[in-house]
Motif scaffolding. Structure first.
Motif, PDB file in Angstrom:
ATOM      1  N   PRO A 175      -1.101  -5.902  -8.137  1.00 50.73           N
ATOM      2  CA  PRO A 175      -0.708  -5.304  -6.862  1.00 50.73           C
ATOM      3  C   PRO A 175      -1.462  -3.907  -6.902  1.00 50.73           C
ATOM      4  O   PRO A 175      -1.849  -3.204  -5.701  1.00 50.73           O
ATOM      5  CB  PRO A 175       0.844  -4.967  -7.108  1.00 50.73           C
ATOM      6  CG  PRO A 175       1.204  -5.308  -8.311  1.00 50.73           C
ATOM      7  CD  PRO A 175       0.087  -6.050  -9.016  1.00 50.73           C
ATOM      8  N   ALA A 176      -1.685  -3.093  -8.142  1.00 46.84           N
ATOM      9  CA  ALA A 176      -2.468  -1.940  -7.998  1.00 46.84           C
ATOM     10  C   ALA A 176      -3.716  -2.230  -7.571  1.00 46.84           C
ATOM     11  O   ALA A 176      -4.278  -1.133  -6.609  1.00 46.84           O
ATOM     12  CB  ALA A 176      -2.234  -1.195  -9.526  1.00 46.84           C
ATOM     13  N   GLY A 177      -4.485  -3.038  -7.673  1.00 48.12           N
ATOM     14  CA  GLY A 177      -5.738  -3.479  -7.174  1.00 48.12           C
ATOM     15  C   GLY A 177      -5.664  -3.607  -5.909  1.00 48.12           C
ATOM     16  O   GLY A 177      -6.553  -3.220  -4.802  1.00 48.12           O
ATOM     17  N   LEU A 178      -4.647  -4.594  -5.289  1.00 45.30           N
ATOM     18  CA  LEU A 178      -4.562  -4.884  -3.907  1.00 45.30           C
ATOM     19  C   LEU A 178      -4.248  -3.794  -3.083  1.00 45.30           C
ATOM     20  O   LEU A 178      -4.729  -3.585  -1.869  1.00 45.30           O
ATOM     21  CB  LEU A 178      -3.195  -6.097  -3.844  1.00 45.30           C
ATOM     22  CG  LEU A 178      -3.654  -7.468  -4.488  1.00 45.30           C
ATOM     23  CD1 LEU A 178      -2.293  -8.237  -4.408  1.00 45.30           C
ATOM     24  CD2 LEU A 178      -4.747  -8.127  -3.611  1.00 45.30           C
ATOM     25  N   SER A 179      -3.488  -2.801  -3.595  1.00 39.56           N
ATOM     26  CA  SER A 179      -3.301  -1.668  -2.673  1.00 39.56           C
ATOM     27  C   SER A 179      -4.229  -0.556  -2.939  1.00 39.56           C
ATOM     28  O   SER A 179      -4.165   0.698  -2.185  1.00 39.56           O
ATOM     29  CB  SER A 179      -1.973  -1.021  -3.250  1.00 39.56           C
ATOM     30  OG  SER A 179      -1.852  -0.569  -4.540  1.00 39.56           O
ATOM     31  N   ARG A 180      -5.327  -0.713  -3.704  1.00 38.81           N
ATOM     32  CA  ARG A 180      -6.330   0.080  -3.843  1.00 38.81           C
ATOM     33  C   ARG A 180      -5.837   1.433  -4.577  1.00 38.81           C
ATOM     34  O   ARG A 180      -6.256   2.453  -3.977  1.00 38.81           O
ATOM     35  CB  ARG A 180      -7.331   0.145  -2.462  1.00 38.81           C
ATOM     36  CG  ARG A 180      -7.794  -0.803  -1.903  1.00 38.81           C
ATOM     37  CD  ARG A 180      -8.890  -0.651  -0.723  1.00 38.81           C
ATOM     38  NE  ARG A 180      -9.817  -1.859  -0.528  1.00 38.81           N
ATOM     39  CZ  ARG A 180      -9.584  -2.428   0.699  1.00 38.81           C
ATOM     40  NH1 ARG A 180      -8.656  -2.032   1.385  1.00 38.81           N
ATOM     41  NH2 ARG A 180     -10.236  -3.558   0.646  1.00 38.81           N
ATOM     42  N   MET A 181      -5.116   1.301  -5.559  1.00 38.33           N
ATOM     43  CA  MET A 181      -4.729   2.499  -6.025  1.00 38.33           C
ATOM     44  C   MET A 181      -5.897   3.193  -6.670  1.00 38.33           C
ATOM     45  O   MET A 181      -6.925   2.770  -7.039  1.00 38.33           O
ATOM     46  CB  MET A 181      -3.579   2.197  -7.337  1.00 38.33           C
ATOM     47  CG  MET A 181      -3.189   3.444  -8.009  1.00 38.33           C
ATOM     48  SD  MET A 181      -1.966   2.815  -9.430  1.00 38.33           S
ATOM     49  CE  MET A 181      -1.407   4.240 -10.113  1.00 38.33           C
ATOM     50  N   PHE A 215       2.308   1.746  -3.474  1.00 38.47           N
ATOM     51  CA  PHE A 215       1.843   2.298  -4.568  1.00 38.47           C
ATOM     52  C   PHE A 215       1.364   3.699  -4.249  1.00 38.47           C
ATOM     53  O   PHE A 215       1.008   4.384  -5.249  1.00 38.47           O
ATOM     54  CB  PHE A 215       0.672   1.167  -4.660  1.00 38.47           C
ATOM     55  CG  PHE A 215       1.055   0.324  -5.668  1.00 38.47           C
ATOM     56  CD1 PHE A 215       0.595   0.794  -7.208  1.00 38.47           C
ATOM     57  CD2 PHE A 215       1.736  -0.793  -5.574  1.00 38.47           C
ATOM     58  CE1 PHE A 215       0.856  -0.387  -8.143  1.00 38.47           C
ATOM     59  CE2 PHE A 215       2.039  -1.610  -6.657  1.00 38.47           C
ATOM     60  CZ  PHE A 215       1.598  -1.395  -7.951  1.00 38.47           C
ATOM     61  N   VAL A 216       1.227   4.009  -2.827  1.00 43.22           N
ATOM     62  CA  VAL A 216       0.902   5.633  -2.742  1.00 43.22           C
ATOM     63  C   VAL A 216       1.732   6.341  -3.138  1.00 43.22           C
ATOM     64  O   VAL A 216       1.545   7.441  -3.749  1.00 43.22           O
ATOM     65  CB  VAL A 216       0.490   5.599  -1.072  1.00 43.22           C
ATOM     66  CG1 VAL A 216       0.540   7.114  -0.812  1.00 43.22           C
ATOM     67  CG2 VAL A 216      -0.663   4.851  -0.632  1.00 43.22           C
ATOM     68  N   LYS A 217       2.952   6.170  -3.042  1.00 40.18           N
ATOM     69  CA  LYS A 217       4.142   6.809  -3.374  1.00 40.18           C
ATOM     70  C   LYS A 217       4.617   6.594  -4.700  1.00 40.18           C
ATOM     71  O   LYS A 217       5.026   7.684  -5.392  1.00 40.18           O
ATOM     72  CB  LYS A 217       5.498   6.579  -2.439  1.00 40.18           C
ATOM     73  CG  LYS A 217       6.565   7.511  -2.453  1.00 40.18           C
ATOM     74  CD  LYS A 217       7.602   7.305  -1.153  1.00 40.18           C
ATOM     75  CE  LYS A 217       8.565   8.520  -1.359  1.00 40.18           C
ATOM     76  NZ  LYS A 217       9.733   8.188  -0.372  1.00 40.18           N
ATOM     77  N   HIS A 218       4.596   5.364  -5.199  1.00 42.41           N
ATOM     78  CA  HIS A 218       5.185   5.174  -6.486  1.00 42.41           C
ATOM     79  C   HIS A 218       4.346   4.541  -7.631  1.00 42.41           C
ATOM     80  O   HIS A 218       4.663   4.104  -8.460  1.00 42.41           O
ATOM     81  CB  HIS A 218       6.518   4.278  -6.445  1.00 42.41           C
ATOM     82  CG  HIS A 218       7.371   4.759  -5.361  1.00 42.41           C
ATOM     83  ND1 HIS A 218       8.373   5.923  -5.494  1.00 42.41           N
ATOM     84  CD2 HIS A 218       7.948   4.231  -4.267  1.00 42.41           C
ATOM     85  CE1 HIS A 218       9.093   5.906  -4.375  1.00 42.41           C
ATOM     86  NE2 HIS A 218       8.923   4.886  -3.831  1.00 42.41           N
ATOM     87  N   GLY A 219       2.998   4.524  -7.162  1.00 38.86           N
ATOM     88  CA  GLY A 219       2.062   3.737  -8.177  1.00 38.86           C
ATOM     89  C   GLY A 219       2.118   4.344  -9.514  1.00 38.86           C
ATOM     90  O   GLY A 219       1.840   3.530 -10.421  1.00 38.86           O
ATOM     91  N   ALA A 220       2.136   5.529  -9.702  1.00 44.26           N
ATOM     92  CA  ALA A 220       1.974   6.055 -11.034  1.00 44.26           C
ATOM     93  C   ALA A 220       3.076   5.558 -11.814  1.00 44.26           C
ATOM     94  O   ALA A 220       2.978   5.208 -13.010  1.00 44.26           O
ATOM     95  CB  ALA A 220       2.228   7.637 -10.968  1.00 44.26           C
ATOM     96  N   VAL A 221       4.531   5.807 -11.635  1.00 43.01           N
ATOM     97  CA  VAL A 221       5.446   5.543 -12.249  1.00 43.01           C
ATOM     98  C   VAL A 221       5.571   3.856 -12.550  1.00 43.01           C
ATOM     99  O   VAL A 221       5.960   3.340 -13.382  1.00 43.01           O
ATOM    100  CB  VAL A 221       6.913   5.839 -11.711  1.00 43.01           C
ATOM    101  CG1 VAL A 221       7.213   5.228 -10.540  1.00 43.01           C
ATOM    102  CG2 VAL A 221       8.012   5.775 -12.658  1.00 43.01           C
ATOM    103  N   SER A 222       5.137   2.821 -11.423  1.00 41.10           N
ATOM    104  CA  SER A 222       5.010   1.668 -11.400  1.00 41.10           C
ATOM    105  C   SER A 222       4.282   1.166 -12.380  1.00 41.10           C
ATOM    106  O   SER A 222       4.488   0.324 -13.222  1.00 41.10           O
ATOM    107  CB  SER A 222       4.856   0.888 -10.156  1.00 41.10           C
ATOM    108  OG  SER A 222       5.751   1.355  -9.153  1.00 41.10           O
ATOM    109  N   THR A 223       2.906   1.804 -12.329  1.00 42.90           N
ATOM    110  CA  THR A 223       2.025   1.446 -13.217  1.00 42.90           C
ATOM    111  C   THR A 223       2.150   1.721 -14.730  1.00 42.90           C
ATOM    112  O   THR A 223       2.169   0.817 -15.634  1.00 42.90           O
ATOM    113  CB  THR A 223       0.746   2.086 -12.920  1.00 42.90           C
ATOM    114  OG1 THR A 223       0.351   1.627 -11.789  1.00 42.90           O
ATOM    115  CG2 THR A 223      -0.489   1.483 -13.788  1.00 42.90           C
ATOM    116  N   ASP A 274       0.916  -1.199   0.206  1.00 41.00           N
ATOM    117  CA  ASP A 274      -0.071  -0.045   0.017  1.00 41.00           C
ATOM    118  C   ASP A 274       0.806   1.274  -0.186  1.00 41.00           C
ATOM    119  O   ASP A 274       0.654   2.115  -0.705  1.00 41.00           O
ATOM    120  CB  ASP A 274      -0.883  -0.125   1.175  1.00 41.00           C
ATOM    121  CG  ASP A 274      -1.906  -1.062   1.189  1.00 41.00           C
ATOM    122  OD1 ASP A 274      -1.966  -1.690   0.087  1.00 41.00           O
ATOM    123  OD2 ASP A 274      -2.508  -1.296   2.367  1.00 41.00           O
ATOM    124  N   ALA A 275       1.864   1.425   0.905  1.00 40.19           N
ATOM    125  CA  ALA A 275       2.692   2.518   1.032  1.00 40.19           C
ATOM    126  C   ALA A 275       3.669   2.540  -0.254  1.00 40.19           C
ATOM    127  O   ALA A 275       3.746   3.937  -0.662  1.00 40.19           O
ATOM    128  CB  ALA A 275       3.631   2.315   2.241  1.00 40.19           C
TER     129      ALA A 275
END
Length: 198
Positions: free
Chosen positions: A129-135, A105-113, A102-103
């Motif tokens: 993982p984006a769905g699991l972290s509720r991005m 994807f909050v910080k790096h979700g954009a670049v990771s996706t 979660d932490a």
């Protein structure tokens, strides 16, 4: 068996046109083994012949990718998350790991996706993982579309400029993949450098 599967993909692109591209790319963005190279390179060749339009290929392939990725995202969020919260300890997935995801994807979700959509093997799975972290759904859709669009454009132009020369396509296909991975590494490197400066 594999040859029949490849022949089916090529026939779907040729006979079903843009609808076939949409369906195949939606399937490719889930966990089904539909190689995007076998969809978009022939589509680019058909555009080279004047039988298809590059803009429409790009649109239908990107929307198809978004639909398939959104399916993974929704299943991971609505089914996978509650399952792992309740039963994850039996599969070596502790609550701390979910919190770390979660932490991250909050910080790096954009670049990771975005970059995940450009890496073969990872592109099919990054939405989980984006769905699991509720991005955030809007951010997920935007960066998924951006990455999918760039990947689709690269493969389509590859097919367009090499035309129907199968020998050249086989010879240079791995250079395309290596080039995209190098581009992704450059983005990630720049992002890490920017994060350290902030």
């Amino acid at each position: 068996m594999l040859q029949d599967f490849i022949a089916w993909i090529l026939a779907t692109v040729h006979d079903w046109g843009y609808i076939g591209i949409f369906i195949l790319m939606a399937l490719e963005s889930t966990v089904l083994p539909v190689p995007s190279e076998l969809v978009l390179i022939p589509a680019g060749y058909l555009a080279h012949q004047g039988q298809m339009n590059i803009g429409l290929i790009l649109l239908t392939s990107t929307v198809g990718c978004l639909v398939g990725a959104s399916f993974n995202y929704a299943v991971a969020m609505w089914v996978g998350r509650p399952f792992l919260e309740r039963w994850g300890r039996y599969f070596f997935v502790r609550p701390e790991l979910l919190h770390k995801t979660d932490a991250f994807f909050v910080k790096h979700g954009a670049v990771s996706t975005f970059t995940g959509r450009l890496i073969p093997g990872i592109r099919h799975l990054i939405s989980i993982p984006a769905g699991l972290s509720r991005m955030n759904a809007g951010a997920f859709a935007f960066y998924t579309s951006l990455g999918a669009g760039l990947w689709s454009l690269t493969l389509t132009l590859f097919g367009y400029f090499l035309g129907g020369n199968e020998a050249l396509i086989r010879e240079y296909q791995h250079f395309i993949t290596a080039g995209v991975i190098a581009f992704v590494a450059l983005i990630i490197g720049g992002y890490v450098w920017w994060q350290k400066r902030c």
